[in-house]
Design a protein around this motif. Structure first.
Motif, mmCIF file in Angstrom:
data_model
loop_
_atom_site.group_PDB
_atom_site.id
_atom_site.type_symbol
_atom_site.label_atom_id
_atom_site.label_comp_id
_atom_site.label_asym_id
_atom_site.label_seq_id
_atom_site.Cartn_x
_atom_site.Cartn_y
_atom_site.Cartn_z
ATOM 1 N N TYR A 188 0.831 -1.200 0.000
ATOM 2 C CA TYR A 188 0.000 0.000 0.000
ATOM 3 C C TYR A 188 0.867 1.252 0.000
ATOM 4 C CZ TYR A 188 -3.566 -3.373 1.326
ATOM 5 O OH TYR A 188 -4.403 -4.448 1.356
ATOM 6 N N GLY A 189 0.424 2.244 -0.772
ATOM 7 C CA GLY A 189 1.235 3.453 -0.945
ATOM 8 C C GLY A 189 0.679 4.684 -0.253
ATOM 9 N N THR A 190 -0.481 4.577 0.439
ATOM 10 C CA THR A 190 -1.037 5.737 1.176
ATOM 11 C C THR A 190 -1.491 5.295 2.557
ATOM 12 O OG1 THR A 190 -3.321 5.402 0.432
ATOM 13 C CG2 THR A 190 -1.881 6.723 -0.995
ATOM 14 N N LYS A 193 -4.753 1.970 6.518
ATOM 15 C CA LYS A 193 -5.751 1.945 7.597
ATOM 16 C C LYS A 193 -6.953 1.069 7.227
ATOM 17 C CE LYS A 193 -6.583 5.945 9.576
ATOM 18 N NZ LYS A 193 -6.852 7.390 9.708
ATOM 19 N N GLN A 194 -7.398 1.115 5.997
ATOM 20 C CA GLN A 194 -8.484 0.254 5.545
ATOM 21 C C GLN A 194 -8.109 -1.211 5.665
ATOM 22 O OE1 GLN A 194 -11.622 0.909 4.711
ATOM 23 N NE2 GLN A 194 -11.326 3.086 5.178
ATOM 24 N N ALA A 195 -6.845 -1.520 5.299
ATOM 25 C CA ALA A 195 -6.374 -2.912 5.377
ATOM 26 C C ALA A 195 -6.304 -3.380 6.828
ATOM 27 C CB ALA A 195 -5.016 -3.031 4.710
ATOM 28 N N VAL A 196 -5.900 -2.482 7.743
ATOM 29 C CA VAL A 196 -5.832 -2.837 9.164
ATOM 30 C C VAL A 196 -7.224 -3.164 9.700
ATOM 31 C CG1 VAL A 196 -5.314 -1.959 11.475
ATOM 32 C CG2 VAL A 196 -3.728 -1.544 9.590
ATOM 33 N N LEU A 197 -8.216 -2.343 9.344
ATOM 34 C CA LEU A 197 -9.570 -2.568 9.830
ATOM 35 C C LEU A 197 -10.160 -3.876 9.320
ATOM 36 C CD1 LEU A 197 -11.070 1.038 9.508
ATOM 37 C CD2 LEU A 197 -10.315 -0.115 11.583
ATOM 38 N N ALA A 198 -9.647 -4.362 8.183
ATOM 39 C CA ALA A 198 -10.167 -5.601 7.594
ATOM 40 C C ALA A 198 -9.525 -6.855 8.172
ATOM 41 C CB ALA A 198 -9.989 -5.563 6.079
ATOM 42 N N VAL A 199 -8.510 -6.702 9.017
ATOM 43 C CA VAL A 199 -7.801 -7.864 9.582
ATOM 44 C C VAL A 199 -8.740 -8.639 10.505
ATOM 45 C CG1 VAL A 199 -5.930 -8.581 11.114
ATOM 46 C CG2 VAL A 199 -5.530 -6.810 9.385
ATOM 47 N N GLU A 200 -8.728 -9.979 10.386
ATOM 48 C CA GLU A 200 -9.574 -10.840 11.209
ATOM 49 C C GLU A 200 -8.766 -11.451 12.341
ATOM 50 O OE1 GLU A 200 -11.443 -13.746 8.790
ATOM 51 O OE2 GLU A 200 -12.631 -12.282 7.638
ATOM 52 N N TYR A 201 -9.403 -11.572 13.463
ATOM 53 C CA TYR A 201 -8.787 -12.058 14.697
ATOM 54 C C TYR A 201 -8.494 -13.561 14.590
ATOM 55 C CZ TYR A 201 -8.677 -12.904 19.817
ATOM 56 O OH TYR A 201 -8.344 -13.262 21.097
ATOM 57 N N MET A 202 -7.216 -13.970 14.955
ATOM 58 C CA MET A 202 -6.791 -15.369 14.780
ATOM 59 C C MET A 202 -7.163 -16.241 15.987
ATOM 60 S SD MET A 202 -3.026 -14.816 13.051
ATOM 61 C CE MET A 202 -2.665 -16.566 13.005
#
Length: 623
Positions: A445-447, A452-461
């Protein structure tokens, strides 16, 4: 009532007395004292003309035996049938001749028998001051003589009681068909002295003699046998008891009882009514003083006594004085001294780096090398160098889903102060539990918004806590050029930030040391049950600068300030050029540093001033 057996003899005697009364000279009239006397005459159709003439003579004879005058006896006459008509009021005539002339001019109404209406008129109109009656405070007796020959066609009991309660003494004279019960209901007590019943109008003079005798009788109050507790009021041929102010007459009409103004609510006191015999006084609740009108209450101004010891202001309340501080200060626990308010702790200031209390407000400042933005809260992003940053977050079961969301928010707050771009700072994210998973590598990711969008999409392991395995993945994979890390030749700092909430289930020492040997700058962030020894082993030196800890997930945002300062690369690192101190940018940075230093000095000065004021107040109180 039925006439006694000796009535004929009595009649002869009364007739002779009546003749003597008519022959008495004007100068020898009975001296009755002041009296207001109203005759209420029944002129209904049942009274025949010759009977009415007998009633005229009866009135004239009684008047001739009275001491008529403005300061003696005043006489009024009203007649009634279905309506009430005033023949002449109490104040109309002061000469006997004028009264006789008005009596001879009476024209009977010849209708019904509304005796109750006539009593009502006598009470409200005939005995009014406007009609010539003397005011009640003059204590002049008021006497009404009602002459009727039939049964009333309206109610008389209630209105007669009202008249008697207003101090009107009522004589009820019945002729022929008059109802004895109605006469007794109208008359004043004792009934045997105020109720008369004769068989015809010719015998009405019997009442005239009796009434004349009562008017000219002795003063019954003078002999001392009246039995009145307070006052005896003499009336013609009789008397009644009265009470001193503040007392009312008891049902026995002789004794007096104190009026409880407080219980009856007739005191007018604003706060408290204090009863005393026959009177009362007003009082006030605690903290109030009685007004000059002796009824209202005003708040006591405790502050004007000057013994409140308030540092700033004194405010008076009913329960006593209270101290109040000027704007920008807080009242201390002693309730008297004031301390300058630390607005940074009392409000949600929103400062990105540091909040500085200043006077009655606050302002935000930034760390050295960074400038405050136009919003007055945020600082400019890390622009003095480039960073490859990989965040390693703990996704084990002990974190719990709701706290994992707080961790993701924390990560995004770190991203907010970075200058994320392919040429600036690159960010990667790794999650671990019993295994390790790259959520996104450095070069994806370049911005900042994309990160931040990618972080919010992370699922709990969930599952275990293999921190050592995560460190190995960081060293062997995350900082490889294949994952987006820049070549070492570009001298871009490599930073790893490990976030954990507990003890590792595998060994961390080997790969923690290997990361630092590879030149990776390591930060360790612990929450809750994180082990301090493990955090210090993961972090680079000095540990005080590279280790952060929070006892709870909800309070870990305080660690952001330390991370912001330390993660931003220092001047001279990476591919940055040296600049002259006289350049514009250098001057601006110097200005920012100087303002920060001045702000720190200002805050210390405010605290020192408040401390000096507190010491001065303590010394003043000791004196």
């Amino acid at each position: 009532m039925r006439l006694p057996p000796y009535a004929p003899l009595l009649f002869i005697l009364l007739v002779s007395l009546n003749a003597e009364l008519q022959a008495t000279p004007a100068g020898s009239k009975c001296r009755t004292g002041p009296l207001d006397l109203v005759f209420v005459i029944d002129s209904s159709r049942s009274v025949r003309p010759f009977e009415f003439e007998t009633m005229r003579r009866f009135l004239v004879n009684i008047i001739r035996g009275l001491d008529i005058g403005p300061n003696a006896t005043r006489v009024g006459v009203i007649q009634y049938s279905s309506q009430v008509q005033s023949v002449f009021p109490l104040g109309a005539f002061s000469r006997r001749e004028d009264m006789e002339r008005a009596i001879h001019a009476i024209v009977p109404l010849a209708q019904g028998t509304m005796t109750g209406l006539a009593i009502q008129y006598a009470m409200n109109v005939a005995f009014s001051v406007a009609e010539g009656a003397r005011p009640s405070q003059a204590r002049v007796p008021r006497v009404a003589v009602i002459v009727t020959d039939g049964r009333p066609q309206d109610r008389v009991t209630e209105v007669a009681a009202q008249a008697r309660n207003r101090g009107i003494e009522i004589y009820a004279v019945g002729v022929q068909r008059a109802d004895v019960g109605s006469l007794r209901a109208m008359a004043s007590p004792p009934l045997d002295e105020h109720v008369f019943l004769v068989e015809s109008f010719d015998l009405i003079q019997q009442f005239g003699f009796h009434f004349q005798g009562r008017l000219c009788g002795v003063d019954l109050c003078a002999d001392g046998t009246h039995g009145c507790q307070h006052l005896c009021v003499s009336t013609p041929g009789s008397f009644h008891c009265a009470c001193n102010p503040g007392y009312r007459l008891a049902p026995d009409n002789k004794s007096c009882s104190a009026i409880d103004h407080c219980a009856e609510g007739i005191h007018g006191c604003e706060h408290l009514c204090i009863r005393s015999d026959g009177s009362y006084t007003c009082g006030c609740r605690k903290g109030y003083a009685l007004h000059r009108d002796k009824r209202r209450c005003t708040v006591i101004d405790h502050c004007r006594f000057g013994n409140h010891s308030c540092q700033h202001e004194c405010v008076s309340f009913p329960e006593g004085p209270r101290c109040r501080c000027r704007q920008g200060f807080d009242l201390q626990q002693d309730g008297r001294s004031c301390q300058a308010r630390d607005y940074c702790n009392g409000v949600d200031h929103g400062c990105e780096f540091q909040c500085l209390s200043s006077g009655s407000s606050y302002r935000c400042i930034c760390p050295e090398g960074r400038q405050l933005q136009a919003d007055g809260k945020s600082c400019d992003r890390c622009r003095t160098g480039h960073v490859d940053l990989v965040l390693v977050i703990d996704g084990s079961k002990s974190v719990r889903p709701q706290n994992f969301e707080l961790v993701k928010r924390f990560v995004n707050q770190i991203v907010d102060f970075l200058d994320v771009s392919p040429e600036g700072t690159r960010v990667g994210l790794v999650q671990y539990s019993s295994r390790v998973r790259t959520e996104f590598p450095l070069g994806r990711y370049g911005t900042a918004d994309e990160v931040k969008q990618a972080v919010l999409a992370v699922e709990y392991m969930e599952k275990g806590t293999m921190t050592g395995l995560a460190l190995r993945h960081l060293v062997e994979h995350s900082f490889s050029e294949a994952q987006g890390a820049r070549p070492r030749a570009q001298n871009v700092p490599r930073v790893g930030l490990v976030f954990t909430d507990g003890r590792s289930q595998d060994d961390i020492s080997v790969w923690a040391a290997r990361a630092k040997e590879e030149g990776i700058i390591m930060y360790a962030v612990g929450v809750g049950k994180a082990v301090e020894e493990e955090l210090r082993e993961i972090a680079s030196d000095p540990p005080e600068q590279h280790v952060s800890y929070s006892p709870d997930f909800s309070t870990m945002t305080h660690m952001l300030e330390n991370l912001k300062v330390n993660i931003c690369p220092e001047e001279g690192k990476g591919a940055t050029e040296l600049r002259s101190p006289c350049d514009c940018d250098s001057l601006v940075e110097f200005q920012g540093s100087a303002l920060t230093a001045l702000g720190n000095l200002e805050q210390k000065l405010v605290q020192l001033t408040a401390r000096l004021e507190d010491l001065e107040n303590q010394l003043a109180n000791q004196k």
